[in-house]
Design a protein around this motif. Structure first.
Motif, PDB file in Angstrom:
ATOM      1  N   LEU A 131       0.933  -1.206  -0.003  1.00 49.93           N
ATOM      2  CA  LEU A 131       0.034   0.095  -0.194  1.00 49.93           C
ATOM      3  C   LEU A 131       0.890   1.180  -0.091  1.00 49.93           C
ATOM      4  O   LEU A 131       1.886   1.428   0.771  1.00 49.93           O
ATOM      5  N   ARG A 132       0.734   2.201  -1.019  1.00 52.16           N
ATOM      6  CA  ARG A 132       1.324   3.501  -0.746  1.00 52.16           C
ATOM      7  C   ARG A 132       0.383   4.585  -0.643  1.00 52.16           C
ATOM      8  O   ARG A 132      -0.635   4.485  -1.203  1.00 52.16           O
ATOM      9  N   TRP A 133       0.856   5.575   0.066  1.00 54.56           N
ATOM     10  CA  TRP A 133      -0.065   6.547   0.324  1.00 54.56           C
ATOM     11  C   TRP A 133       0.804   7.849   0.784  1.00 54.56           C
ATOM     12  O   TRP A 133       2.124   7.693   0.919  1.00 54.56           O
ATOM     13  N   GLU A 134       0.140   9.038   0.959  1.00 61.29           N
ATOM     14  CA  GLU A 134       1.093  10.036   1.392  1.00 61.29           C
ATOM     15  C   GLU A 134       0.440  10.714   2.610  1.00 61.29           C
ATOM     16  O   GLU A 134      -0.901  10.562   2.883  1.00 61.29           O
ATOM     17  N   GLU A 135       1.424  10.872   3.713  1.00 61.59           N
ATOM     18  CA  GLU A 135       0.916  11.273   5.027  1.00 61.59           C
ATOM     19  C   GLU A 135       1.728  12.706   5.148  1.00 61.59           C
ATOM     20  O   GLU A 135       2.776  12.729   5.421  1.00 61.59           O
ATOM     21  N   GLY A 136       0.944  13.684   5.619  1.00 60.35           N
ATOM     22  CA  GLY A 136       1.542  14.961   5.690  1.00 60.35           C
ATOM     23  C   GLY A 136       2.432  15.362   4.605  1.00 60.35           C
ATOM     24  O   GLY A 136       3.586  16.065   4.765  1.00 60.35           O
ATOM     25  N   GLY A 137       2.314  14.941   3.452  1.00 57.28           N
ATOM     26  CA  GLY A 137       2.984  15.420   2.238  1.00 57.28           C
ATOM     27  C   GLY A 137       4.231  14.633   1.918  1.00 57.28           C
ATOM     28  O   GLY A 137       4.910  14.529   1.023  1.00 57.28           O
ATOM     29  N   VAL A 138       4.407  13.518   3.042  1.00 60.86           N
ATOM     30  CA  VAL A 138       5.413  12.543   3.048  1.00 60.86           C
ATOM     31  C   VAL A 138       5.020  11.138   2.380  1.00 60.86           C
ATOM     32  O   VAL A 138       3.967  10.561   3.045  1.00 60.86           O
ATOM     33  N   PRO A 139       5.552  10.638   1.262  1.00 60.00           N
ATOM     34  CA  PRO A 139       5.342   9.316   0.692  1.00 60.00           C
ATOM     35  C   PRO A 139       5.609   8.381   1.798  1.00 60.00           C
ATOM     36  O   PRO A 139       6.449   8.267   2.247  1.00 60.00           O
ATOM     37  N   HIS A 140       4.896   7.162   1.853  1.00 58.71           N
ATOM     38  CA  HIS A 140       4.648   6.139   2.578  1.00 58.71           C
ATOM     39  C   HIS A 140       4.356   4.800   2.091  1.00 58.71           C
ATOM     40  O   HIS A 140       3.824   4.844   1.101  1.00 58.71           O
ATOM     41  N   ALA A 141       4.528   3.677   2.424  1.00 54.02           N
ATOM     42  CA  ALA A 141       4.360   2.458   1.858  1.00 54.02           C
ATOM     43  C   ALA A 141       4.187   1.337   3.200  1.00 54.02           C
ATOM     44  O   ALA A 141       4.925   1.554   4.419  1.00 54.02           O
ATOM     45  N   ALA A 142       3.386   0.334   3.105  1.00 54.58           N
ATOM     46  CA  ALA A 142       3.468  -0.888   3.670  1.00 54.58           C
ATOM     47  C   ALA A 142       3.137  -2.150   2.999  1.00 54.58           C
ATOM     48  O   ALA A 142       2.698  -1.773   2.175  1.00 54.58           O
ATOM     49  N   HIS A 143       3.879  -2.971   3.537  1.00 54.45           N
ATOM     50  CA  HIS A 143       3.700  -4.261   2.808  1.00 54.45           C
ATOM     51  C   HIS A 143       2.944  -5.306   3.983  1.00 54.45           C
ATOM     52  O   HIS A 143       3.441  -5.550   4.985  1.00 54.45           O
ATOM     53  N   GLN A 144       1.880  -6.050   3.161  1.00 54.48           N
ATOM     54  CA  GLN A 144       1.026  -6.721   4.232  1.00 54.48           C
ATOM     55  C   GLN A 144       0.662  -8.162   3.430  1.00 54.48           C
ATOM     56  O   GLN A 144       0.304  -8.195   2.266  1.00 54.48           O
ATOM     57  N   ALA A 145       0.302  -9.084   4.365  1.00 56.46           N
ATOM     58  CA  ALA A 145      -0.329 -10.455   3.942  1.00 56.46           C
ATOM     59  C   ALA A 145      -1.407 -10.482   4.866  1.00 56.46           C
ATOM     60  O   ALA A 145      -1.384 -10.406   6.139  1.00 56.46           O
ATOM     61  N   HIS A 146      -2.735 -10.612   4.392  1.00 57.05           N
ATOM     62  CA  HIS A 146      -4.036 -11.001   5.115  1.00 57.05           C
ATOM     63  C   HIS A 146      -4.411 -12.459   4.685  1.00 57.05           C
ATOM     64  O   HIS A 146      -4.687 -12.847   3.645  1.00 57.05           O
ATOM     65  N   VAL A 147      -4.598 -13.147   5.795  1.00 53.65           N
ATOM     66  CA  VAL A 147      -5.297 -14.553   5.586  1.00 53.65           C
ATOM     67  C   VAL A 147      -6.670 -14.168   6.147  1.00 53.65           C
ATOM     68  O   VAL A 147      -6.980 -13.890   7.078  1.00 53.65           O
ATOM     69  N   LEU A 148      -7.666 -14.223   5.119  1.00 54.63           N
ATOM     70  CA  LEU A 148      -8.864 -13.742   5.485  1.00 54.63           C
ATOM     71  C   LEU A 148      -9.654 -15.065   5.591  1.00 54.63           C
ATOM     72  O   LEU A 148      -9.882 -15.796   4.520  1.00 54.63           O
ATOM     73  N   ARG A 149     -10.605 -15.418   6.621  1.00 51.36           N
ATOM     74  CA  ARG A 149     -11.735 -16.222   6.710  1.00 51.36           C
ATOM     75  C   ARG A 149     -12.981 -15.588   6.455  1.00 51.36           C
ATOM     76  O   ARG A 149     -13.289 -14.916   7.190  1.00 51.36           O
ATOM     77  N   ILE A 150     -13.629 -16.228   5.361  1.00 50.08           N
ATOM     78  CA  ILE A 150     -15.159 -15.359   4.909  1.00 50.08           C
ATOM     79  C   ILE A 150     -16.026 -16.408   5.139  1.00 50.08           C
ATOM     80  O   ILE A 150     -16.012 -17.432   4.551  1.00 50.08           O
ATOM     81  N   ASP A 151     -17.278 -15.798   5.688  1.00 52.91           N
ATOM     82  CA  ASP A 151     -18.342 -16.618   5.598  1.00 52.91           C
ATOM     83  C   ASP A 151     -19.593 -15.791   5.712  1.00 52.91           C
ATOM     84  O   ASP A 151     -19.563 -14.862   6.216  1.00 52.91           O
ATOM     85  N   ASP A 152     -20.666 -16.318   4.920  1.00 51.47           N
ATOM     86  CA  ASP A 152     -21.788 -15.533   4.566  1.00 51.47           C
ATOM     87  C   ASP A 152     -21.757 -13.726   4.327  1.00 51.47           C
ATOM     88  O   ASP A 152     -22.156 -13.074   4.713  1.00 51.47           O
ATOM     89  N   GLY A 153     -20.809 -13.777   3.358  1.00 50.99           N
ATOM     90  CA  GLY A 153     -20.516 -12.308   2.846  1.00 50.99           C
ATOM     91  C   GLY A 153     -19.694 -11.523   3.828  1.00 50.99           C
ATOM     92  O   GLY A 153     -19.463 -10.207   3.721  1.00 50.99           O
ATOM     93  N   ARG A 154     -19.259 -11.928   4.816  1.00 51.59           N
ATOM     94  CA  ARG A 154     -18.194 -11.159   5.870  1.00 51.59           C
ATOM     95  C   ARG A 154     -17.281 -11.684   6.340  1.00 51.59           C
ATOM     96  O   ARG A 154     -17.063 -12.805   6.247  1.00 51.59           O
ATOM     97  N   ILE A 155     -16.016 -10.861   6.638  1.00 49.58           N
ATOM     98  CA  ILE A 155     -14.682 -11.325   7.160  1.00 49.58           C
ATOM     99  C   ILE A 155     -15.034 -11.769   8.486  1.00 49.58           C
ATOM    100  O   ILE A 155     -15.536 -11.071   9.231  1.00 49.58           O
ATOM    101  N   GLN A 156     -14.679 -13.038   8.907  1.00 52.10           N
ATOM    102  CA  GLN A 156     -14.926 -13.758   9.926  1.00 52.10           C
ATOM    103  C   GLN A 156     -13.453 -13.415  11.029  1.00 52.10           C
ATOM    104  O   GLN A 156     -13.667 -13.223  12.214  1.00 52.10           O
ATOM    105  N   ARG A 157     -12.371 -13.483  10.150  1.00 52.36           N
ATOM    106  CA  ARG A 157     -11.394 -13.458  10.921  1.00 52.36           C
ATOM    107  C   ARG A 157     -10.066 -12.693   9.919  1.00 52.36           C
ATOM    108  O   ARG A 157     -10.122 -13.352   8.387  1.00 52.36           O
ATOM    109  N   ASP A 158      -9.462 -12.147  10.275  1.00 47.79           N
ATOM    110  CA  ASP A 158      -8.282 -11.423   9.363  1.00 47.79           C
ATOM    111  C   ASP A 158      -6.969 -11.771  10.310  1.00 47.79           C
ATOM    112  O   ASP A 158      -6.815 -10.975  11.142  1.00 47.79           O
ATOM    113  N   GLN A 159      -6.189 -12.617   9.652  1.00 48.64           N
ATOM    114  CA  GLN A 159      -4.721 -12.649  10.303  1.00 48.64           C
ATOM    115  C   GLN A 159      -3.803 -11.977   9.415  1.00 48.64           C
ATOM    116  O   GLN A 159      -3.721 -12.306   8.195  1.00 48.64           O
ATOM    117  N   VAL A 160      -3.256 -10.980   9.944  1.00 51.07           N
ATOM    118  CA  VAL A 160      -2.428 -10.097   9.007  1.00 51.07           C
ATOM    119  C   VAL A 160      -0.928 -10.137   9.667  1.00 51.07           C
ATOM    120  O   VAL A 160      -0.778  -9.945  10.794  1.00 51.07           O
TER     121      VAL A 160
END
Length: 136
Positions: free
Chosen positions: A87-116
């Motif tokens: 993810l890349r964004w600007e915060e206070g005019g300063v470029p930032h980034a973050a690298h993430q992995a999400h294991v999402l458990r999904i049921d009935d149209g909703r996220i039940q668990r986000d292991q990140v």
């Protein structure tokens, strides 16, 4: 001949999750179950939170600014998906980034668990230092 891919419930939930991240719109995101769990590993720490409102509140702090998802990978899993991105964004005019992995458990149209797993928030100076260390 064009092929049509079937969009699954999981795809739709992941699409809404990613759209909320990019828009900085997690507080209004209708993606988490009422009893959702966030299991987060962040630099030098691990914690868990329960409850859809609580999870949305935490992630609203993580994704407070609108940004751009890059290097996106979505891998279907039984009952959910593995989603990785930068993810890349600007915060206070300063470029930032973050690298993430999400294991999402999904049921009935909703996220039940986000292991990140999150490598942290990297401001422009640190991004430049990492690029230099990588030789490019």
């Amino acid at each position: 001949m064009a092929t049509t891919m079937k969009t699954t419930e999981t795809d739709q939930v992941v699409d809404r999750f990613l759209a909320a991240i990019e828009a900085g719109g997690m507080p209004a995101a209708d993606v988490f179950a009422a009893d959702a769990v966030l299991d987060a590993t962040v630099p030098n720490w691990r914690f868990a939170l329960s409850g859809g409102e609580t999870v949305r509140g935490e992630l609203a702090r993580w994704y407070a600014e609108s940004g751009v998802v890059e290097d996106l990978s979505r891998t279907p899993l039984p009952g959910g998906a593995l989603v990785t991105f930068t993810l890349r964004w600007e915060e206070g005019g300063v470029p930032h980034a973050a690298h993430q992995a999400h294991v999402l458990r999904i049921d009935d149209g909703r996220i039940q668990r986000d292991q990140v797993w999150c490598g942290g928030r990297w401001p422009a100076a640190l991004l430049a230092e990492m690029a230099g260390a990588a030789g490019g």
